[in-house]
Each structure stands twice: as C-alpha cells, then as structure tokens.
Design a protein around this motif. Structure first.
Motif, PDB file in Angstrom:
ATOM      1  N   GLY A  69     -21.849  -2.165  -8.479  1.00 53.99           N
ATOM      2  CA  GLY A  69     -20.783  -1.282  -8.027  1.00 53.99           C
ATOM      3  C   GLY A  69     -19.861  -2.013  -7.075  1.00 53.99           C
ATOM      4  N   SER A  70     -18.909  -1.303  -6.515  1.00 54.56           N
ATOM      5  CA  SER A  70     -17.929  -1.901  -5.612  1.00 54.56           C
ATOM      6  C   SER A  70     -18.065  -1.327  -4.217  1.00 54.56           C
ATOM      7  CB  SER A  70     -16.511  -1.651  -6.126  1.00 54.56           C
ATOM      8  OG  SER A  70     -16.252  -2.413  -7.278  1.00 54.56           O
ATOM      9  N   ARG A  71     -17.774  -2.180  -3.249  1.00 58.20           N
ATOM     10  CA  ARG A  71     -17.760  -1.780  -1.841  1.00 58.20           C
ATOM     11  C   ARG A  71     -16.543  -2.428  -1.187  1.00 58.20           C
ATOM     12  NH1 ARG A  71     -22.173  -3.424   2.832  1.00 58.20           N
ATOM     13  NH2 ARG A  71     -22.326  -1.408   3.853  1.00 58.20           N
ATOM     14  N   ILE A  72     -15.807  -1.639  -0.427  1.00 64.20           N
ATOM     15  CA  ILE A  72     -14.606  -2.154   0.222  1.00 64.20           C
ATOM     16  C   ILE A  72     -14.352  -1.359   1.485  1.00 64.20           C
ATOM     17  CG2 ILE A  72     -12.970  -0.640  -0.981  1.00 64.20           C
ATOM     18  CD1 ILE A  72     -11.111  -3.115  -1.241  1.00 64.20           C
ATOM     19  N   VAL A  73     -13.843  -2.034   2.523  1.00 65.40           N
ATOM     20  CA  VAL A  73     -13.535  -1.373   3.781  1.00 65.40           C
ATOM     21  C   VAL A  73     -12.189  -0.671   3.656  1.00 65.40           C
ATOM     22  CG1 VAL A  73     -13.118  -1.790   6.244  1.00 65.40           C
ATOM     23  CG2 VAL A  73     -14.944  -2.982   5.078  1.00 65.40           C
ATOM     24  N   GLY A  74     -11.950   0.303   4.512  1.00 60.45           N
ATOM     25  CA  GLY A  74     -10.753   1.123   4.421  1.00 60.45           C
ATOM     26  C   GLY A  74      -9.472   0.409   4.820  1.00 60.45           C
ATOM     27  N   TYR A  75      -8.387   1.162   4.758  1.00 59.60           N
ATOM     28  CA  TYR A  75      -7.057   0.652   5.056  1.00 59.60           C
ATOM     29  C   TYR A  75      -6.535   1.331   6.315  1.00 59.60           C
ATOM     30  CZ  TYR A  75      -8.126   0.063   0.147  1.00 59.60           C
ATOM     31  OH  TYR A  75      -8.787  -0.212  -1.026  1.00 59.60           O
ATOM     32  N   GLU A  76      -5.568   0.687   6.944  1.00 59.20           N
ATOM     33  CA  GLU A  76      -5.074   1.159   8.236  1.00 59.20           C
ATOM     34  C   GLU A  76      -3.843   2.060   8.053  1.00 59.20           C
ATOM     35  OE1 GLU A  76      -4.847   2.474  11.369  1.00 59.20           O
ATOM     36  OE2 GLU A  76      -6.322   0.864  11.594  1.00 59.20           O
ATOM     37  N   PRO A  77      -3.977   3.375   8.281  1.00 61.77           N
ATOM     38  CA  PRO A  77      -2.836   4.282   8.086  1.00 61.77           C
ATOM     39  C   PRO A  77      -1.772   4.136   9.154  1.00 61.77           C
ATOM     40  CG  PRO A  77      -4.690   5.488   9.005  1.00 61.77           C
ATOM     41  CD  PRO A  77      -5.187   4.103   8.702  1.00 61.77           C
ATOM     42  N   ARG A  78      -2.031   3.300  10.148  1.00 64.40           N
ATOM     43  CA  ARG A  78      -1.044   3.101  11.205  1.00 64.40           C
ATOM     44  C   ARG A  78      -0.240   1.820  11.014  1.00 64.40           C
ATOM     45  NH1 ARG A  78      -3.711   6.173  16.359  1.00 64.40           N
ATOM     46  NH2 ARG A  78      -4.631   7.829  15.102  1.00 64.40           N
ATOM     47  N   LEU A  79      -0.439   1.193   9.849  1.00 65.92           N
ATOM     48  CA  LEU A  79       0.406   0.059   9.513  1.00 65.92           C
ATOM     49  C   LEU A  79       0.421  -0.121   8.000  1.00 65.92           C
ATOM     50  CD1 LEU A  79       0.849  -3.130  11.581  1.00 65.92           C
ATOM     51  CD2 LEU A  79       1.290  -3.091   9.125  1.00 65.92           C
ATOM     52  N   PHE A  80       1.495   0.305   7.365  1.00 67.05           N
ATOM     53  CA  PHE A  80       1.623   0.209   5.919  1.00 67.05           C
ATOM     54  C   PHE A  80       3.103   0.263   5.540  1.00 67.05           C
ATOM     55  CE2 PHE A  80       1.585   4.681   6.916  1.00 67.05           C
ATOM     56  CZ  PHE A  80       2.542   5.233   6.080  1.00 67.05           C
ATOM     57  N   PHE A  81       3.391  -0.200   4.341  1.00 64.20           N
ATOM     58  CA  PHE A  81       4.743  -0.117   3.793  1.00 64.20           C
ATOM     59  C   PHE A  81       4.717   0.808   2.586  1.00 64.20           C
ATOM     60  CE2 PHE A  81       7.945  -1.692   0.705  1.00 64.20           C
ATOM     61  CZ  PHE A  81       9.098  -1.411   1.431  1.00 64.20           C
ATOM     62  N   ALA A  82       5.657   1.753   2.545  1.00 59.66           N
ATOM     63  CA  ALA A  82       5.758   2.690   1.428  1.00 59.66           C
ATOM     64  C   ALA A  82       7.083   2.488   0.724  1.00 59.66           C
ATOM     65  CB  ALA A  82       5.633   4.127   1.927  1.00 59.66           C
ATOM     66  N   MET A  83       7.025   2.142  -0.547  1.00 59.36           N
ATOM     67  CA  MET A  83       8.239   2.088  -1.355  1.00 59.36           C
ATOM     68  C   MET A  83       8.747   3.514  -1.577  1.00 59.36           C
ATOM     69  SD  MET A  83       9.366  -0.951  -2.402  1.00 59.36           S
ATOM     70  CE  MET A  83      10.025  -0.939  -4.075  1.00 59.36           C
ATOM     71  N   PRO A  84      10.059   3.678  -1.774  1.00 59.62           N
ATOM     72  CA  PRO A  84      10.582   5.031  -2.012  1.00 59.62           C
ATOM     73  C   PRO A  84      10.321   5.473  -3.452  1.00 59.62           C
ATOM     74  CG  PRO A  84      12.374   3.437  -2.030  1.00 59.62           C
ATOM     75  CD  PRO A  84      11.129   2.674  -1.658  1.00 59.62           C
ATOM     76  N   THR A  85       9.123   5.948  -3.710  1.00 59.85           N
ATOM     77  CA  THR A  85       8.719   6.408  -5.038  1.00 59.85           C
ATOM     78  C   THR A  85       8.158   7.817  -4.937  1.00 59.85           C
ATOM     79  OG1 THR A  85       6.448   5.583  -4.841  1.00 59.85           O
ATOM     80  CG2 THR A  85       8.104   4.041  -5.675  1.00 59.85           C
ATOM     81  N   ALA A  86       8.098   8.485  -6.072  1.00 54.97           N
ATOM     82  CA  ALA A  86       7.512   9.819  -6.100  1.00 54.97           C
ATOM     83  C   ALA A  86       6.053   9.780  -5.701  1.00 54.97           C
ATOM     84  CB  ALA A  86       7.668  10.421  -7.502  1.00 54.97           C
ATOM     85  N   GLU A  87       5.376   8.673  -6.010  1.00 54.61           N
ATOM     86  CA  GLU A  87       3.956   8.550  -5.693  1.00 54.61           C
ATOM     87  C   GLU A  87       3.741   8.359  -4.188  1.00 54.61           C
ATOM     88  OE1 GLU A  87       4.619   8.583  -9.668  1.00 54.61           O
ATOM     89  OE2 GLU A  87       5.447   7.027  -8.348  1.00 54.61           O
ATOM     90  N   SER A  88       4.608   7.592  -3.540  1.00 53.29           N
ATOM     91  CA  SER A  88       4.511   7.459  -2.086  1.00 53.29           C
ATOM     92  C   SER A  88       4.771   8.786  -1.404  1.00 53.29           C
ATOM     93  CB  SER A  88       5.512   6.412  -1.581  1.00 53.29           C
ATOM     94  OG  SER A  88       5.177   5.123  -2.012  1.00 53.29           O
TER      95      SER A  88
END
Length: 858
Positions: free
Chosen positions: A654-673
């Motif tokens: 299986g897969s294991r991965i640590v989380g992401y930081e919601p206080r530093l990210f870039f969002a493209m202007p898309t419907a999904e963002s």
C-alpha cells in the motif's frame, strides 16, 4: 597500549550511538517538569491526536476491532476493551461533513480508521447523489460520430480498430491478456462472463495459437505475439496494450482471468473518474484510505503530531480506464516504467502512479481516481473471511478476484458454484479459513513504535537533492514525456463593492501565457511581527505582486509598500475567534480563483529567499508544500502490512504519505481549485474545532491548535483520498513542491545545516514550531551567510521546551574522553533505553551496550 585503543574505540562507538539516539529524539530534549504531559505512543494506534493541553483531553472508546479470538487467529493480540484512546482525528458529535456524521460530503466515519459495521454494500451507482468532480476529458467526445480514431497511427492500429468495432458496447471493452497456456482457465472465464451477461470481451492474444481458438469461441481478439513468459512478465505488457485501446478511443475494463464475474461490471461503474480501481482492502479503512497521526516528540508539544495518509494497494489485475487524456498519460508513464525498469513489479508501479502526486521531474498523469466497493468488486479475503461467515447473506458481488489465495482455481470454483449454480454451501468448502479480519492498525500494534520512530526520523533526501542539484528549484521536464494542462477560468470583472477582488486586479501579474497571479497573505490581529518579516523578505526577494488581507491589523501593516485590504467583513459570520484567519483564507482563495486569479497563499511565518512564482510548474490545480521531511514522507513510499494469518499472501502492499501544508500552496484559477476551496471552507465551518471554540476553549489557546489540526486533516483528505461511494474527489490535480525548495521548519531544524549550506531554497515556512519569530530570524541569518544561526535553535520550539543546547552540541569528535564523558555518564545513568520501539537497551558502567534478548547486535 591495546587497552587504551580499545577504550578509545568503545568511547567512540558509544558517542556515535548516543548521537544516533539524539536523532531518534529520546534523550536530548526531555520535557521539563512543567511541560505538557508526554502521552504514550500507543495512542497512535487509532490515529488519535493528543492536544498539548491536558485539561482538554477526553476519553473516547476505541473503534471496534476484531474479537480477541479473531485477533488471536490472525496472530495479533487483540486490543484490551478497557483501553481508552485520545480524541480521534476529526472527532465530532455534530454530524460534521467528512469529519463524522452524514453531511454534504457523504457518510464518513468519525474515526480515522473506519470500523466494521458501517460499510455500504450497495453495488448500483448512485450518481445523482454523488458530489461533483472534474468532468472527464475524453479522447473522443461522447457525441462524436467518428469512432474509433487513430486507426493508422501505430503498428496493429487497424486490427485493433476492427476488433473494438466488433466487440465494444458503448465504446467500452473488457480486455484480458493471455496465451494458449491458460486456455482451460480462459474457457471457464468466458463461460462465467456469458452467464453474467457480458458480451464485450476482447482478448489480447500474445501467442500465435490462441487467436484460432478464440475465433471458435466467438470471442474478439487482437493478436499481439509476444515472447514474454511468466505471469508477471505477461502482466507487465498490459499498460502498453491499454494505451493502444485508449488511443483509438475505447474505454477499458482491464482484467486478469483469475476472477469470476457474477454480474455485468459495466452496470456498476460510476464513470466519474479517469481510473476506477479495485482494492486489496478488506474494510472501509484499508480499502478507501485512513488518516493516522505521526508522533515526533523531539519537536515539542506543538509540532510532534502531524497527519499522514495510508491506503492499501489497488490491484493491477482489475481496473477500469476511461478513454480520457489523463488515463492515456497514466498508461504512457506506466509503459515507460515497465520498459525501462525491468525489476519493477507492475503491481507496485500501478499503485505508485495512482496514489502519488507529481513531484519535480516525475510529472504525474493528473488522473481523478475512484475506489470501487470492495463488497462489490471483491477480493478473495473479503469473500472468504467476511462474506462466508454471514449465514443466509443475500449479497451478490459483481466480481470476485482470487488474488489472496493459492491455489486459485478451487476458490474460483467455489465462487462460481455459489452464485452461478446456486450451491449455498459452496464457500463452506474452506471451513478452516478464519471468519474475521483484523483492522490494519491492529495488525501493526506490536511494531507501531518501530514504524513510527523509523519514519519520523528518516533523512533519505536523495531524490529531492538530485533534483535541486540538477536544476535548482526551477521546473524540470517530465521524465516520461507527459504534460498536464489545466482548464483555466477566464478573468471576471469584480463587483463594485468587492475591495479584495479590486485590489487583486491591481496587484496581479501575468507571466507569459499564465493567468494573472498574486501572493496572498491573510493575517490576523496577533501576527504583526511575523507579517512584517514576511513582507520584508518578500520585498528583498523581488516579489511585487503581494496582496495583504487583514482581519484587523491594517494600520500596523500600511506603509510597507504593498496593498493592504481590511477583509474583516469577509470572515464568515459564524466563524469563531480561533478560526477567523483560516476561514477567511479559504473564502478569499475561492473568490479569487473563481475570478480568474492564480493565488499563492502563504501564512505569515514565511521567509522568502527568491521569487516563488519562478519555481511553479502550473501543471496542476494545486501545488502544495509538504509537511514531510525526506523523500518517503514527502512523496510517498510502498508500505507493507503483515497479516500472518494469510500465509502465502500475508504481505499487503500500500501507500503511505505525509500530509500537505494548507498554509502554503498555489491554486491555479480552475473550477477544481474553486471546488476544493469551497469544500475546505465548509469543512472548517462544521469541524469539531468550531464547536470547541464557540464553547469557550479559545481563551486557553487549544482551539487555535484544533483549527490548525482540522485544516491540515481536511486538506490532505480532499487532495489525496479517492472517490468512494457517494463521496467524489473535488478533482483537483496535485503537485507536491520540493521540500528542499519550499522548506518547512522540521526540514530546517533537521537538515538545514547539512543541505541548505550549499543550496538556496525558495522560502522557509515555520509550521512545526510556535516560536516563529526567532526561527524566521535564524533562517534569514543562516541563508544570509551566518553559519551559526541555526545552531542556536533546539529541535523543539522554545515555547514548550527548554532552549538549552544539548550536551553534545560541540564539535563531533568522539574519540576524546573529556568531551564524551558527559554524554557517556548520562547514557549510563539514564538506562534503560528504547531503540526503534524496542525497549531494554542498557549502557553498563564501563560504557558497553547490553542488548535485550532477541535484539540484533553489530
């Protein structure tokens, strides 16, 4: 003399050992008497987060697990019924969406690992009840009269087009890869398929004899002679074959033939994802993913717990690929890897590419994925350990994959007889099979400390370091020749009264063909000094397109040479004091991307070294900073769960991965963002932290910690977990930013001195520590050439631990008795020790180690 030499060698060995113990964070930063309670690591078993304040701890019953008898049968001790656990991740009694109850995100358990008894066994898709996700970008539009396409574009294309025209139903085919060596098994597979009402079968025949037999069986065939021998070698060819089907516009249900179809699977696909996969999981947690809390005590009470995600492997023997551009990219990557990585197992590669995000030159396919119900697209562990035990059950799976058992044929025969021939007791032929499964966290209870400690103290930076050495922090070309393009929203005019949007239109900058972009700082009234340092470093790094949105504090930040807007009126009316900044951040990100602006959202504890917009790829909806500290934690790794009771197939990947930081990210202007930002706002508005804050906990500070925790957990859930049942992923494609370029404060504390001395990052963000101002200043000093600046910092923040330097903080010359003596004495006096979760290590009076029975030495 030899005795002096031996004594010096022993001291050197002991000194190195103590240094390693330091890296394992069990010695040099003990909590002072007044520090928060250090909770036992057994609390990690159910992923529970322990807040730093003991006053706010509540006792909750552990999620239901297997009975003691069942656990014993699995070779794993059962958890005692009387054991209590800390509050579970996202625990709430309010029906919070996605954090417990039945909100707009669909039913989801309160516990981070979904317990038995709550599973949804319905096999018919409820598309009208599902959340919206990314629209599929088909290689051939659904209303196009031309199909198939590209029928002369590659070797064998004409024959493939002819075959799919013959076999396909609604432009979909069920595809198997086989040679004449399995003709007998293939005959039964075809017969069972016809009983299930499946007519669109197509076999890729990889030897010269099979096509003639298939013609006699009236089964469509695409002859592709190949000399591959062995099941794994044959299986490795499937990705290039599926790529060909997708190229001509045919969607594919790729299937091994060790499966028994009991219903037509095409009636049970959701068709809202590029890839719909079957899982090796046996309950909701293992099948659909679960959140766990990692514990690194060396970081202090504020930073010791961070979320990580886990999921069992998707099986490469049974999955559906819609004929989309994203699926085609995935097959291109996998075919490349099978060709260039001869020792890579196709199952491992499939699981990695489905689960892991893009990073550096490893561009991902940009798929949206759905985990099919393990009760409907069932593996043999679920059927023979769970369904078999339910006397009188009327549940009929869609398909059963004999992936967990050897020999396979008797299991397949029992499934066939039970549901195709109506022999109610057919599964009872395997009466010695245990009739229970053990939740994945329970399977790891005896090795939990080793798993946690080895992970949180890892330092494998090879891939990230190779990337920055090869091209710095600038975007790198794809290793596999793929490129993802996102559908950007057009720029919309701002409403006359929208001060934030109007300010964004003034400061946003276009770079080439990119949409207008800006750096957004959302700041609260208590962050004046971090915000000032933020703006000072951004200016020095040449970042001009900065927009500051304040919830208070406007006057203090004016005159800094940037646009400052009072956004207090944009805070949701029901926000608590603790959640105001977080909820304002997501409200503004949503509004700005909806208006066509790319937004780099960075919280105040950030120091800029260079312009971050130069390091963005713009090939994903979201490019997020990781909370990870090395390659496995940041980019994911193949984690194996051991269930001894399964015998030959005891190891589940299986897969294991640590989380992401919601206080530093870039969002493209898309419907999904925009959809992601909206869901984040809704989650935070109904999370347990809001109820706690409105109940009066904010004054003690714990409500702020809970908001930060809930925000991190919601962010990683929405970005990483697959669609399942009515829950649909928001469709936001993710890229993880290189952690040596976008550096978190754990990386700064652990690897800063070693790695950053020769490499300049893009920025440093203080997220593991509460003492943000001294760390921001130390980072700035170190990156400006002050070599000793980082040495003044402890691993833990000074708000919760003493700031004294460790006793071994001098030069690392361990062959000198004078320097080694304090550490040696401490090691002896404070014995026994734990190493990787194994207790009983003792340093004796002479300095020599004494290991516990069974532990390896040397």
């Amino acid at each position: 003399d030899n005795r002096l030499v031996m004594r010096s060698a022993a001291l050197s060995l002991l000194g190195i050992t103590v240094l390693l113990l330091f890296l394992s964070h069990t010695f040099f930063f003990p909590a002072p008497a007044a520090a928060p309670v250090v909770h036992p690591k057994v609390s990690l078993l159910h992923g529970g987060h322990i807040p730093p304040e003991p006053d706010h701890r509540t006792k909750t019953k552990a999620p239901p697990s297997a009975s003691p008898a069942a656990a014993s049968a699995a070779g794993t001790p059962a958890a005692a019924d009387s054991r209590s656990t800390p509050p579970t991740v996202g625990a709430t009694g309010t029906g919070a969406p996605g954090l417990g109850g039945h909100g707009p995100f669909g039913p989801e358990s309160v516990a981070p690992y979904m317990p038995h008894g709550q599973e949804d066994r319905r096999c018919v898709p409820r598309r009208e009840q599902a959340l919206p996700s990314r629209p599929l970008n088909l290689t051939v539009p659904a209303d196009s009269a031309e199909w198939p396409i590209n029928c002369a574009s590659f070797d064998g294309a004409a024959e493939l087009c002819a075959a799919v025209k013959t076999a396909a139903v609604r432009r979909e085919v069920m595809v198997g890869v086989a040679n004449s060596n399995v003709q007998g098994q293939l005959a039964k597979w075809i017969e069972a398929n016809r009983r299930a009402g499946i007519s669109n079968m197509l076999i890729v025949a990889i030897d010269e004899r099979l096509p003639q037999w298939l013609e006699s069986q009236k089964v469509a065939c695409w002859p592709r002679p190949d000399k591959a021998l062995g099941s794994h070698k044959i299986s490795a060819q499937k990705f290039k074959f599926v790529r060909s089907f997708l190229t001509v516009g045919a969607s594919v249900l790729m299937t091994d033939i060790d499966v028994v179809y009991l219903q037509n699977p095409f009636d049970h696909l959701w068709r809202d994802a590029d890839i719909e996969g079957t899982t090796d999981g046996w309950d909701d947690g293992s099948a659909y993913g679960w959140l766990e809390q990692l514990d690194d005590p060396s970081l202090g009470a504020y930073g010791r717990f961070r979320p990580a995600m886990r999921i069992t492997a998707w099986n490469s023997g049974l999955w559906y690929a819609a004929a989309t551009h994203a699926s085609l990219r995935l097959m291109t990557i996998l075919a490349y890897r099978m060709e260039h990585e001869p020792n890579t197992w196709d199952q491992a590669a499939f699981g990695e590419e489905v689960a892991r995000p893009a990073r550096d030159g490893h561009h991902a396919a940009g798929i949206v994925k759905r985990a099919l119900s393990y009760w409907c697209f069932a593996n043999s562990k679920t059927v023979f350990r769970r369904l078999r035990a339910e006397a009188g059950s009327t549940h009929r799976p869609v398909v059963v994959h004999a992936n967990y058992h050897q020999p396979k044929q008797p299991r397949m025969d029992a499934v066939y007889d039970r549901w195709h021939l109506g022999q109610a007791d057919a599964l009872g032929r395997f009466s010695t099979e245990p009739t229970a499964v053990v939740p994945a966290p329970e399977l790891e209870v005896n090795s939990l400390h080793s798993i946690n400690d080895g992970f949180v103290s890892g330092s494998d930076t090879r891939n990230a370091l190779a990337a920055v050495k090869g091209g710095g922090c600038r975007p790198q070309p794809s290793l596999h020749g793929v490129r993802v393009s996102v559908a950007v929203l057009p720029v919309k005019a701002c409403a006359p009264a929208d001060a934030v949007c109007s300010a964004a239109s003034d400061v946003a900058v276009r770079r080439g063909s990119s949409p207008p972009e800006l750096l957004l700082l959302v700041v609260g009234s208590s962050e004046a000094e971090p915000a000032r340092l933020f703006l000072q470093s951004a200016s020095a790094a040449g970042v001009k397109n900065v927009l500051v949105a304040c919830d208070g504090l406007v006057a203090a930040l004016q005159g800094q040479g940037v646009t400052v807007v009072d956004a207090s009126s944009d805070v949701p009316a029901d926000a608590s004091a603790a959640s105001r900044v977080a909820r304002l951040r997501w409200a503004l990100v949503r509004r700005l991307v909806e208006h066509g602006y790319g937004v780099l959202s960075a919280a105040a504890p950030t120091h800029f070294v260079s312009d971050p917009f130069d390091a963005l790829y713009r090939d994903a909806d979201v490019e997020a900073m990781t909370v990870g500290w090395d390659d496995p934690s940041s980019y994911g790794y193949n984690h194996v769960i051991d269930d001894p009771s399964m015998g030959f197939t005891r190891f589940c990947h299986g897969s294991r991965i640590v989380g992401y930081e919601p206080r530093l990210f870039f969002a493209m202007p898309t419907a999904e963002s925009e959809r992601l930002a909206r869901r984040m706002g809704e989650r935070l508005g109904t999370a347990g932290s809001e109820g706690a804050a409105r109940g009066g906990e904010a004054a003690g500070g714990s409500a702020y910690d809970r908001v930060a925790r809930d925000e991190r957990e919601a962010f990683v859930r929405e970005l990483w977990l697959p669609s399942r049942n009515e829950y649909a992923h928001p469709g936001a494609v993710l890229r993880v930013l290189n952690y040596l370029c976008f550096v978190n404060s754990k990386v700064l504390a652990r690897q800063g001195q070693r790695v950053l001395a020769s490499h300049k990052p893009v920025l440093v963000h203080i997220d593991y520590h509460a003492d943000v101002v001294p760390r921001l200043r130390a980072a700035a000093g170190f990156l400006a050439g002050q070599a000793d600046a980082l040495r003044q910092l402890t691993a833990a923040d000074t708000t919760t631990h003493a700031a004294a330097r460790p006793p071994c903080a001098g030069a690392r010359e361990w062959n000198g008795a004078d320097e080694a003596a304090p550490a040696v004495r401490a090691a002896v006096e404070r014995s026994p020790w734990s190493w990787g979760g194994v207790p009983g290590f003792v340093f004796e009076a002479g300095g020599g180690p004494s290991t516990p029975p069974g532990a390896r030495r040397g």
